[in-house]
Write a protein that holds these residues in place. Structure first.
Motif, PDB file in Angstrom:
ATOM      1  N   ILE A  88       0.709  -1.336   0.004  1.00 21.43           N
ATOM      2  CA  ILE A  88       0.007  -0.026   0.014  1.00 21.43           C
ATOM      3  C   ILE A  88       0.901   1.239   0.042  1.00 21.43           C
ATOM      4  O   ILE A  88       0.762   2.066  -0.816  1.00 21.43           O
ATOM      5  N   LEU A  89       1.961   1.080   0.809  1.00 25.95           N
ATOM      6  CA  LEU A  89       2.966   2.417   1.064  1.00 25.95           C
ATOM      7  C   LEU A  89       3.642   2.537  -0.268  1.00 25.95           C
ATOM      8  O   LEU A  89       3.533   3.761  -0.860  1.00 25.95           O
ATOM      9  N   ALA A  90       4.101   1.650  -0.853  1.00 28.38           N
ATOM     10  CA  ALA A  90       4.912   1.619  -2.004  1.00 28.38           C
ATOM     11  C   ALA A  90       3.950   2.225  -3.374  1.00 28.38           C
ATOM     12  O   ALA A  90       4.221   3.165  -4.105  1.00 28.38           O
ATOM     13  N   ASP A  91       2.730   1.762  -3.670  1.00 31.70           N
ATOM     14  CA  ASP A  91       1.843   2.253  -4.528  1.00 31.70           C
ATOM     15  C   ASP A  91       1.696   3.598  -4.289  1.00 31.70           C
ATOM     16  O   ASP A  91       1.426   4.355  -5.469  1.00 31.70           O
ATOM     17  N   ALA A  92       1.167   3.884  -3.095  1.00 33.70           N
ATOM     18  CA  ALA A  92       0.695   5.147  -2.755  1.00 33.70           C
ATOM     19  C   ALA A  92       1.643   6.364  -3.012  1.00 33.70           C
ATOM     20  O   ALA A  92       1.512   7.241  -3.483  1.00 33.70           O
ATOM     21  N   ASN A  93       3.042   5.663  -2.811  1.00 36.55           N
ATOM     22  CA  ASN A  93       4.290   6.696  -3.331  1.00 36.55           C
ATOM     23  C   ASN A  93       4.151   6.911  -4.763  1.00 36.55           C
ATOM     24  O   ASN A  93       4.564   8.047  -5.183  1.00 36.55           O
ATOM     25  N   ASP A  94       3.815   5.945  -5.436  1.00 33.61           N
ATOM     26  CA  ASP A  94       3.924   6.334  -6.846  1.00 33.61           C
ATOM     27  C   ASP A  94       2.743   7.222  -7.330  1.00 33.61           C
ATOM     28  O   ASP A  94       2.879   7.836  -8.290  1.00 33.61           O
ATOM     29  N   TYR A  95       1.466   7.426  -6.656  1.00 32.61           N
ATOM     30  CA  TYR A  95       0.616   8.192  -6.859  1.00 32.61           C
ATOM     31  C   TYR A  95       0.633   9.571  -5.878  1.00 32.61           C
ATOM     32  O   TYR A  95      -0.329  10.299  -5.938  1.00 32.61           O
TER      33      TYR A  95
END
Ligand code: CA
Length: 646
Positions: A421-428
Motif C-alpha cells: 500500500i505504501l509503495a503504490d501510494a508513493n507512485d501516486y
C-alpha cells in the motif's frame, strides 16, 4: 574466559558454563552488551547500564526449517566495526540524527558450516541485535519457525505493558489491532491475556533503570512479533497467532538467503533515554525514494465528533472551511464517503479544498478477507490492480492521502500488504495513515510517504465511552514513554468540545482541560495531525486556545524529557526551528507542583505560560524567567501546561 550463569525458567535455559564472553560497549561507555556461549553451543547475551545488569543472560538464535540455530553452534569469529551515520527525517521526534554505535558481527558454524551471524549494535542509549542466516548447500530460502531471542529481566522488575489481544475478537473480529490498555508498575510473570504483549514493552528494574524492548525494520520479509512471558522475568519473541487473518496463512517467516531478520531493540537507562531514543530509525534504511515532497501538517476531522452521519457533502465542506479558517493543511473524510458523498462529489470537494489550500485524506477499509469490518470503501486496498486504479483516481483529483483501517494482524502477508500500500501510494503521491493496525517499525524512515499509525487506544474511545474520558490523562501519561517513543502516533485528540457530540450538549464528557488539549497537541508526535476540533470551537473555545492550535507545529527538530513517570505525569519539551514548546500533563489526583529548569530559554526572558487553576480554568500569562532559568509550575489533575518563548 569462563563464567557461570544461572537463572530460572526452563523454557529459556541458557545456564551452565560459558566458553566465551565478549563485551561490546556504547561509544560513551555507559551501555554494555556481553555476548556469551552457554553449554550446548547456545549463544546468549547480557546487557548492563553504568555497570548494573539490566538484562541477565538471555538466549539468542533462530529455529528454521533448514536447521536449528539456537544450539549446537560454534563461534567462528567476531568482527568489530564502528558505525557512524547521519540522517535527516522531518517526520520523527528529531529532524537530524547523528548515529554512533559499536557493532559486533559474531559468525557461528554448525557441523563445520557457517550458518548464521548475530549482529549486535550498541549505541549510547540502545542495544540492538538481529540475525543473518546463510544459504546451506542447495537451500537458498528458509522458513524461520521461531526465535529463541529472549529478554531476562532481573528479579523485582516491574512492567508497563499492554496485552496482545486474541485474534478475531473485538469489533467485527478485527483484533489484534494494538488497542488494549496498559497495566503500569505490575510485577513481571504474567503473560497478558495468555498471548503476551504488544510492542513496545517497558520495564523498570529494582535499581530504577528503565528498559524499553521493541523491534524495528519489519517489512514484507518477516512477521510482526510480540513479547511472550515464559516465567518470572523471562520473556521471549513470539510470532503471530495462528488465528490471525481468520486462520489463513502461516505464523512463520519465509526469507530468501542470505537473509537478515528485523532488529530487536533494547533501550536502557533513565527515562530521558526512553523518551529521546531514535533507535527505531537508526537501524533501518529508506526502501524507495519519495515521489515528491510530502506536505505534513494539521487538519480537522468531522468523524470524531459527528461519527458516520457527518461523512456527508455539506458537513465536509463545512470542515474544509473550518480547516481553512484555522490555516490547516487538510481534512480527513472518514468511512462511508463513497456511499454518502460519492466519487464525483468527493472530486468536487477536493477542488473546493484546493482553492482554500486544504487537501483531503480519504478513509479505506483494508479488507480483503481478514475480518468482518463492514465500513466502505471496501475491496479497494487489498488487490494491486484495483488499488492502483483507485490511487490513480485520487492522484488525478488531487487527494492528499489515505487512512487505511482494520488490518488483519501481523502475519507475513499482512506485513507485505502494508508495504505494498505504501509503495503504490508513493507512485501516486499519497501520504498513508494506518488505523486498526500493527505498530510501525521504523517505517518513517523506510517509507517516505508513511505518515502515522493508530496502534493505540485512540481518541475514538473518548467518544465511545465515559471510562476512556475518565482515564484520558492517565493513558496520555503512558504514551510519551512507550507507544509514541518508537513511532508516529495518530491519536486524533486535542478536543476543545466539552462533550463528544455535534451540538456539544450530549455524549461523553471531557474531563481534561483546554490547556491539556494544547499540551497533548505537542506531546503526541505525528507529522500529520487531524485534531478533534470542531467548527463551533471558533466561537465557543477560548481565543488563546484557538490561536495556539492554529500555530502549533507538527514537525519537530528536537525532544527533551524534563520530568515524569509513566501513567502519572509527564513534562517534556519539543523544539521546532528556533522555538521551544515545554508541555506537561498530570493524571494524579494531587496537583503537581514542580520547579523545573529550562535552559532552552534565554536567561531572564519573558515566557508565555498556559496553565490551569484548580477548577481547570485555563489562562495564558507572561512570566519572566529567573536567573537560574527555573520556573515553578503547577498542574492540577487532568490539567495541562504549555510554556513557549514570547
Ligand atoms: Ca481504531
Amino acid at each position: 574466559m569462563s563464567i557461570k550463569t544461572t537463572f530460572a525458567g526452563l523454557a529459556l535455559m541458557c545456564l551452565t558454563i560459558t566458553t566465551y564472553a565478549q563485551s561490546i560497549q556504547s561509544p560513551d561507555g555507559k551501555v554494555t552488551a556481553t555476548l556469551e556461549m552457554a553449554e550446548g553451543g547456545k549463544p546468549c547475551y547480557k546487557v548492563s547500564y553504568e555497570g548494573t545488569e539490566v538484562l541477565n543472560a538471555s538466549p539468542l538464535g533462530v529455529n528454521t526449517n533448514i536447521g536449528d540455530f539456537t544450539q549446537g553452534l560454534e563461534l567462528k569469529e567476531v568482527k568489530e566495526n564502528k558505525v557512524s551515520q547521519s540522517y535527516d527525517l522531518r517526520n520523527i521526534k528529531q529532524s537530524h540524527v547523528d548515529y554512533e554505535a559499536n557493532e559486533a558481527v559474531a559468525s557461528y558454524t554448525q557441523r563445520g558450516n557457517v550458518v548464521m551471524d548475530i549482529i549486535f549494535r550498541v549505541s549510547n542509549r540502545d542495544v540492538a541485535f538481529c540475525y543473518k542466516i546463510y544459504p546451506r548447500r542447495d537451500n537458498r530460502v528458509c522458513v524461520v519457525e521461531s526465535e529463541a531471542s529472549g529478554f531476562s529481566l532481573p528479579q523485582g522488575t516491574t512492567s508497563f505493558l499492554c496485552p496482545q489481544s486474541k485474534p478475531m475478537g473485538g469489533f467485527a473480529r478485527t483484533s489484534p489491532s494494538y488497542e488494549t490498555s496498559y497495566n503500569c508498575d505490575e510485577p513481571v510473570g504474567k503473560n497478558g491475556w495468555g498471548e503476551g504483549y504488544s510492542f513496545p514493552c517497558l520495564f523498570k528494574t529494582v535499581q530504577g533503570q528503565w528498559v524499553l524492548i521493541s523491534e524495528t525494520g519489519t517489512d514484507g520479509n518477516y512477521v510482526g512479533c510480540r513479547l511472550l512471558n515464559m516465567q518470572d522475568g523471562n520473556y521471549r519473541i513470539g510470532f503471530p497467532q495462528q488465528g490471525e487473518m481468520n486462520g489463513a496463512g502461516s505464523t512463520s517467516a519465509a526469507i530468501a538467503l542470505p537473509g537478515q531478520t528485523p532488529w530487536r531493540t533494547i533501550t536502557v537507562g533513565p527515562l530521558a533515554n526512553i523518551v529521546e531514543t531514535t533507535v527505531p530509525f537508526d537501524l533501518v534504511e529508506q526502501k524507495y525514494k519519495a515521489s515528491q515532497e510530502y506536505i505534513y501538517g494539521k487538519g480537522s476531522w468531522s468523524w470524531i465528533i459527528g461519527m458516520d452521519n457527518s461523512c456527508n457533502y455539506d458537513e465536509q465542506k463545512r470542515y474544509i472551511d473550518f480547516s481553512a479558517a484555522m490555516g490547516y493543511q487538510s481534512v480527513l473524510i472518514d468511512a462511508f464517503w463513497d456511499r454518502q458523498i460519492g466519487y464525483d462529489r468527493i472530486a468536487e470537494l477536493a477542488r473546493y479544498g484546493k482553492e482554500k489550500g486544504v487537501g483531503l485524506f480519504l478513509w479505506y477499509n483494508s479488507n480483503g478477507s481478514w475480518n468482518d469490518a463492514p465500513q466502505t470503501p471496501i475491496g479497494k486496498m487489498n488487490n494491486s490492480r484495483i488499488r492502483r486504479e483507485e490511487m490513480k483516481w485520487m492522484h488525478d483529483n488531487g487527494i492528499r492521502g489515505i487512512k487505511v483501517d482494520f488490518f488483519g494482524g501481523d502475519k507475513q502477508p499482512m506485513m507485505q500488504l502494508y508495504e505494498d500500500i505504501l509503495a503504490d501510494a508513493n507512485d501516486y503521491g499519497l501520504l498513508v495513515i494506518f488505523h486498526g493496525c500493527t505498530l510501525p517499525r521504523g517505517w518513517e524512515r523506510m517509507y517516505p510517504n508513511y505518515a502515522a499509525s493508530e496502534a493505540v487506544l485512540a481518541s475514538e474511545n473518548l467518544h465511545f465511552g465515559q471510562g476512556a474520558c475518565d482515564a484520558e490523562a492517565h493513558n496520555a501519561c503512558i504514551h510519551a514513554f512507550i507507544r509514541n517513543t518508537v513511532g508516529s502516533m495518530d491519536f486524533g485528540g486535542s478536543t476543545l468540545n466539552k462533550r463528544y457530540s455535534a451540538d456539544n450538549q450530549h455524549g461523553t464528557t471531557r474531563r481534561t482541560s483546554d490547556v491539556y488539549a494544547l499540551a497533548t497537541a505537542v506531546l503526541f508526535q505525528s507529522a500529520v495531525q487531524h485534531f478533534a476540533l470542531a467548527p463551533n470551537n471558533l466561537t465557543d473555545a477560548p481565543a488563546w486556545a484557538i490561536d495556539f492550535m492554529k500555530t502549533v507545529p507538527t514537525t519537530w527538530d528536537e525532544v527533551k524529557f524534563i520530568d515524569g513517570y509513566p501513567g502519572k505525569y509527564v513534562i517534556m519539551a519539543r523544539r521546532s526551528a528556533g522555538k521551544w514548546y515545554v508541555v506537561g500533563i498530570n493524571a494524579e489526583q494531587q496537583t503537581l507542583k514542580k520547579t523545573i529548569t529550562l535552559p532552552m530559554f534565554e536567561k531572564g526572558s519573558t515566557l508565555q505560560v498556559y496553565s490551569d487553576d484548580p477548577q481547570l480554568q485555563g489562562s495564558v500569562k507572561a512570566v519572566k524567567q529567573n536567573k537560574k532559568q527555573q520556573l515553578t509550575v503547577t498542574i492540577p489533575c487532568n490539567g495541562g501546561l504549555v510554556i513557549t518563548s514570547k
